[in-house]
Structure formats: structure tokens, C-alpha cells
Design a protein around this motif. Structure first.
Motif, PDB file in Angstrom:
ATOM      1  N   TYR B  13      52.406  -1.913  35.844  1.00  0.00           N
ATOM      2  CA  TYR B  13      52.205  -1.869  34.391  1.00  0.00           C
ATOM      3  C   TYR B  13      50.776  -1.421  34.055  1.00  0.00           C
ATOM      4  O   TYR B  13      50.546  -0.705  33.083  1.00  0.00           O
ATOM      5  CB  TYR B  13      52.485  -3.264  33.819  1.00  0.00           C
ATOM      6  CG  TYR B  13      52.259  -3.378  32.328  1.00  0.00           C
ATOM      7  CD1 TYR B  13      53.183  -2.856  31.425  1.00  0.00           C
ATOM      8  CD2 TYR B  13      51.125  -4.025  31.824  1.00  0.00           C
ATOM      9  CE1 TYR B  13      52.974  -2.949  30.054  1.00  0.00           C
ATOM     10  CE2 TYR B  13      50.918  -4.126  30.462  1.00  0.00           C
ATOM     11  CZ  TYR B  13      51.850  -3.587  29.581  1.00  0.00           C
ATOM     12  OH  TYR B  13      51.636  -3.689  28.227  1.00  0.00           O
ATOM     13  N   PRO B  31      57.365  -1.127  32.111  1.00  0.00           N
ATOM     14  CA  PRO B  31      56.619  -1.471  30.883  1.00  0.00           C
ATOM     15  C   PRO B  31      57.468  -2.274  29.899  1.00  0.00           C
ATOM     16  O   PRO B  31      56.974  -3.224  29.270  1.00  0.00           O
ATOM     17  CB  PRO B  31      56.242  -0.109  30.302  1.00  0.00           C
ATOM     18  CG  PRO B  31      56.268   0.823  31.454  1.00  0.00           C
ATOM     19  CD  PRO B  31      57.343   0.311  32.372  1.00  0.00           C
ATOM     20  N   GLU B  35      56.377  -5.993  28.756  1.00  0.00           N
ATOM     21  CA  GLU B  35      56.075  -6.245  27.342  1.00  0.00           C
ATOM     22  C   GLU B  35      57.010  -7.309  26.758  1.00  0.00           C
ATOM     23  O   GLU B  35      56.597  -8.128  25.925  1.00  0.00           O
ATOM     24  CB  GLU B  35      56.135  -4.943  26.558  1.00  0.00           C
ATOM     25  CG  GLU B  35      54.790  -4.195  26.674  1.00  0.00           C
ATOM     26  CD  GLU B  35      54.895  -2.722  26.400  1.00  0.00           C
ATOM     27  OE1 GLU B  35      55.867  -2.331  25.715  1.00  0.00           O
ATOM     28  OE2 GLU B  35      54.025  -1.973  26.875  1.00  0.00           O
ATOM     29  N   ARG B  46      49.048 -12.270  30.498  1.00  0.00           N
ATOM     30  CA  ARG B  46      48.162 -11.430  29.675  1.00  0.00           C
ATOM     31  C   ARG B  46      46.757 -11.389  30.301  1.00  0.00           C
ATOM     32  O   ARG B  46      46.155 -10.328  30.434  1.00  0.00           O
ATOM     33  CB  ARG B  46      48.109 -11.989  28.241  1.00  0.00           C
ATOM     34  CG  ARG B  46      47.463 -11.040  27.241  1.00  0.00           C
ATOM     35  CD  ARG B  46      47.677 -11.505  25.810  1.00  0.00           C
ATOM     36  NE  ARG B  46      49.067 -11.423  25.381  1.00  0.00           N
ATOM     37  CZ  ARG B  46      49.694 -10.305  25.022  1.00  0.00           C
ATOM     38  NH1 ARG B  46      49.039  -9.153  25.068  1.00  0.00           N
ATOM     39  NH2 ARG B  46      50.949 -10.312  24.654  1.00  0.00           N
TER      40      ARG B  46
END
Lengths: 185, 234
Positions: B13, B31, B35, B46
Motif C-alpha cells: 500500500y 489499496p 483503505e 494508520r
């Protein structure tokens, strides 16, 4: 640092093993002509040698070395400029009587210092990785052109399918070192 | 995605390589999956992504370059021995008042090369050794330029020039006093011998037929004593 001051056996070899790349890279970044780089390198090390006792904050040795290498590099460039046209007059170096091509020989620009410090940080972090990880990271990130997976698998004698997981483990180790050392995210 | 994605997925990613070249389907799917996971509010992933991106940025940033290995050995050979450091209690560039009259300025070796640039007032002929001693490395102040040339019978010739600003140093002009260079050379006994010569108006001096071994120069000029690091000849 203290072992270098005391001239203990192997101390200067170790200091140069750690910082020779930092010194040389600073000299290159200041664009010292190739013929003068060895002089700039040598004079930086001798300047470090003669002033190491006065290094007050030993944790800031990287920044301190960059400063010395930068000043020696600028000095060599100024000397070369003067050699071309005007007789070499060392007393004018750094006091505003310079030819003017170099604005400041006192401190390296912040951006340059920061970049060199980060590069040194990375070098030191890579040295803490297992040899296998170091080799793989060199192949994947530093070699030009980057070899393909077939070539990496051949050179490292590992299956192609294990390259991705091994890479992830190695980068994660590097991430943990970076967090441990307090790198800026 | 309930559990955290693997690091391999997070690195993909972050763009660890050109995934689209190797696996176009994964390049699209990864991705989206990451996400979707981040949208659940996973602070751990994160932060991990930020940290991976930081590491990748550094790996792709400028790298240090090492000097040619012979330079290291050549430089190590020129580092003065501990004896020098112990003897010189005065730091380079620092002034020390002696007996209320003479001040001492230590000059540290900052350049030692076999051939090369002409230096002020000195014309050298190869093979020669050029040395520079400075009161403060890389800065203005006092500097001593030396040229060491081989001479017959394993001896050496030494020419030098002291360049220093006097009045500008501290705002006071020192009494001129004697202007001479003193050279300590190895003697026949345990103690060194001393030779001296007068400085020219330009601060130049010359010594001939210096024997092999450790020598040391000091210069009296402008009411000051300039003391250079010892130097090994031969």
C-alpha cells in the motif's frame, strides 16, 4: 570520543569507520573539485582530531562533524578560486574578503545538515540489522539498476516467493529501530 | 477486514515496489482493502503506514558515499600521536598569557600533502611536502605554511611563512619584539637541539639540512609565540 582523545588503539579507525562516509559526502555535496577532495577529507579529520577535546555535547557529534567538513570544504574551494586568479591569501578567508562565490563558510545550510544527519541515521540503523536484511535492502533499494526478483532469488539463494515476506520483516525491523531512535515520522 | 493487514500488504500500500508491473490485480485490490480497514478507525495501522512511509522515504533518499579506502589509511597515518595532545595544553586559536607579556597561540595541523597548490610566497619543487597549520581550523587567524623538501644525505630543507593579523586580534598592538623562527630538531643526545633564524618582513623563514625525526617549530612575532604541532620528517 574519549578513546580517540586518548589515542587508544583502534579508536580512530572506529571513528572513521562510522563517519568517513559522512565527511566525504559533505565534501561532495559542497562540490569540492575532485582533485581537492582528498585534501578536504584529510584536513577535516585532522581538524576533528585537534578539536575533539572541545566537543561539549557528544550526542551532537554528527552535526559537529558535518560543520567541520563543510568549513574545510569551503576553505578548499576558496583556496582553489584564489589560486586561479588572485594569490592565495589565507588571512582573508572567512572574514568577508573572499572572492564572493561562497556566501558563508561558518555553518552549513540547515537543509544540507539535516539531509546528511538523516543519511547518517539511516546508515547507523542499517548497521543494526542482521546481515541478511542488510544485503536484501541493498539489493532492493540501493543497487542501480535494481535487480529483478529472479536475480535477487539467485543471488540470495532464496525462493522468489520468500522475497516479499523477508523484505517486509526486514523493513519492519528497520521501522522498529527508527521508532526506537526517534526518527521524525 | 477484521484483523490487521499483514506488513507485506501495508508495505505494498505504501508503494514499496511497482506492484502494478508484477501483479495488476493485487495493485488494484490492495489499496481498496487497506483503505476499507483504515476506515474502521484502526489507529495502529494508520501509524504503521506512516512509519513505513517514513522508512521508505529515507531508504530512497540521498545516501552517504564512502571515500576511496586508501584515503582512510593515509589519513590515519597523519593523526598526531597522543604525546602531541598531552603536551599541547593550549587549544588551537586560544591565547595564553605567559609572564604577562608573551601570548602563546597553538597552530594545529590542518593540511599535509605531498604535492599540489602553490602557497603564498613559496615556490616548491616536487617531491615536496606541503603543510598548513592554523590557529583555528578552517577559520581566519594565524596560519603557518610549510614546504618540506628532501635534501642530500637524508636531510630536509624547510621553508615557511607565518601569516597572522596582530592588531585585529584583540584590539591591542603587541610590542614587536624579536621576530624569529625556532626549530627543535633531533640532537645526538636525548634532548632536542634548537636552531633559529630571523623572519623576513613577510614572515618567511628557512632551515636547511634538518635531520630525519620529529621536529617542532615555534615562532616569535608581534609579541606572540606561535607553537605548531610537532612534525615527523622522513
Amino acid at each position: 570520543v574519549q578513546r580517540c582523545i586518548d589515542r587508544s588503539a583502534g579508536a580512530w579507525e572506529e571513528l572513521l569507520r562510522r563517519y568517513a562516509e559522512l565527511i566525504y559526502s559533505t565534501i561532495i555535496r559542497v562540490e569540492v573539485p575532485p582533485d581537492d577532495r582528498e585534501d578536504a577529507f584529510q584536513s577535516t579529520v585532522l581538524a576533528i582530531c585537534s578539536s575533539l577535546e572541545r566537543l561539549r555535547h557528544r550526542e551532537s557529534i554528527v552535526s559537529w562533524i558535518v560543520g567541520i567538513a563543510y568549513r574545510q570544504a569551503v576553505l578548499r574551494i576558496r583556496a582553489r578560486i584564489k589560486e586561479r586568479g588572485v594569490p592565495m591569501l589565507p588571512e582573508s578567508i572567512g572574514d568577508g574578503g573572499s572572492p564572493g562565490e561562497l556566501p558563508d563558510d561558518s555553518e552549513p545550510p540547515d537543509a544540507l545538515r539535516l539531509q546528511l544527519e538523516e543519511s547518517q541515521q539511516l546508515k547507523e540503523a542499517l548497521e543494526r540489522l542482521p546481515e541478511r536484511c542488510r544485503r536484501l535492502i541493498r539489493l532492493l533499494f540501493f543497487e542501480e539498476p535494481t535487480p529483478d526478483y529472479v536475480e535477487i532469488a539467485r543471488r540470495e539463494a532464496i525462493p522468489i516467493g520468500s522475497i516479499g515476506p523477508t523484505r517486509a520483516r526486514c523493513i519492519d525491523r528497520l521501522r522498529r529501530i527508527a521508532v526506537d531512535q526517534g526518527w521524525d515520522v | 477486514m477484521k484483523s490487521h493487514p499483514d506488513d507485506e500488504i501495508l508495505l505494498a500500500y505504501c508503494g514499496v515496489d511497482r506492484l502494478a508491473d508484477r501483479d495488476p490485480a493485487a495493485a488494484t485490490a490492495i489499496p481498496l482493502a487497506v483503505e476499507e480497514h483504515l476506515a474502521t478507525g484502526c489507529a495502529r495501522c494508520r501509524l504503521r503506514i506512516q512509519e513505513f512511509e517514513m522508512v521508505l522515504r529515507k531508504l530512497r533518499g540521498p545516501r552517504l558515499t564512502g571515500p576511496p579506502p586508501p584515503w582512510i589509511a593515509a589519513t590515519l597515518a597523519k593523526i598526531p600521536p597522543a604525546e602531541t595532545a598531552a603536551r599541547d595544553t593550549v587549544a588551537p586559536g586560544l591565547l595564553r598569557r605567559i609572564g604577562g607579556a608573551i601570548e602563546e597561540i597553538r597552530l594545529a595541523l590542518t593540511l599535509d600533502r605531498r604535492t599540489g597548490m602553490a602557497i603564498a610566497g613559496i615556490r616548491g619543487s616536487a617531491p615536496a611536502r606541503q603543510l598548513l597549520f592554523e590557529s583555528q581550523p578552517g577559520r581566519a587567524g594565524a596560519s603557518l605554511h610549510l614546504l618540506v623538501e628532501p635534501a642530500p644525505k637524508s636531510r630536509f630543507g624547510l621553508r615557511g611563512q607565518l601569516i597572522a593579523r596582530f592588531a585585529a586580534d584583540d584590539g591591542t598592538r603587541k610590542p614587536d619584539g624579536p621576530r624569529r623562527a625556532i626549530l627543535e630538531v633531533p640532537g645526538p643526545g636525548p634532548s632536542p637541539e634548537e636552531r633559529s633564524c630571523r623572519l623576513s618582513p613577510g614572515g618567511e623563514f628557512r632551515f636547511r639540512a634538518i635531520p630525519r625525526g620529529r621536529v617542532r617549530i615555534r615562532i616569535e612575532s608581534g609579541g606572540r609565540l606561535f607553537l605548531a604541532d610537532p612534525l615527523d620528517l622522513g
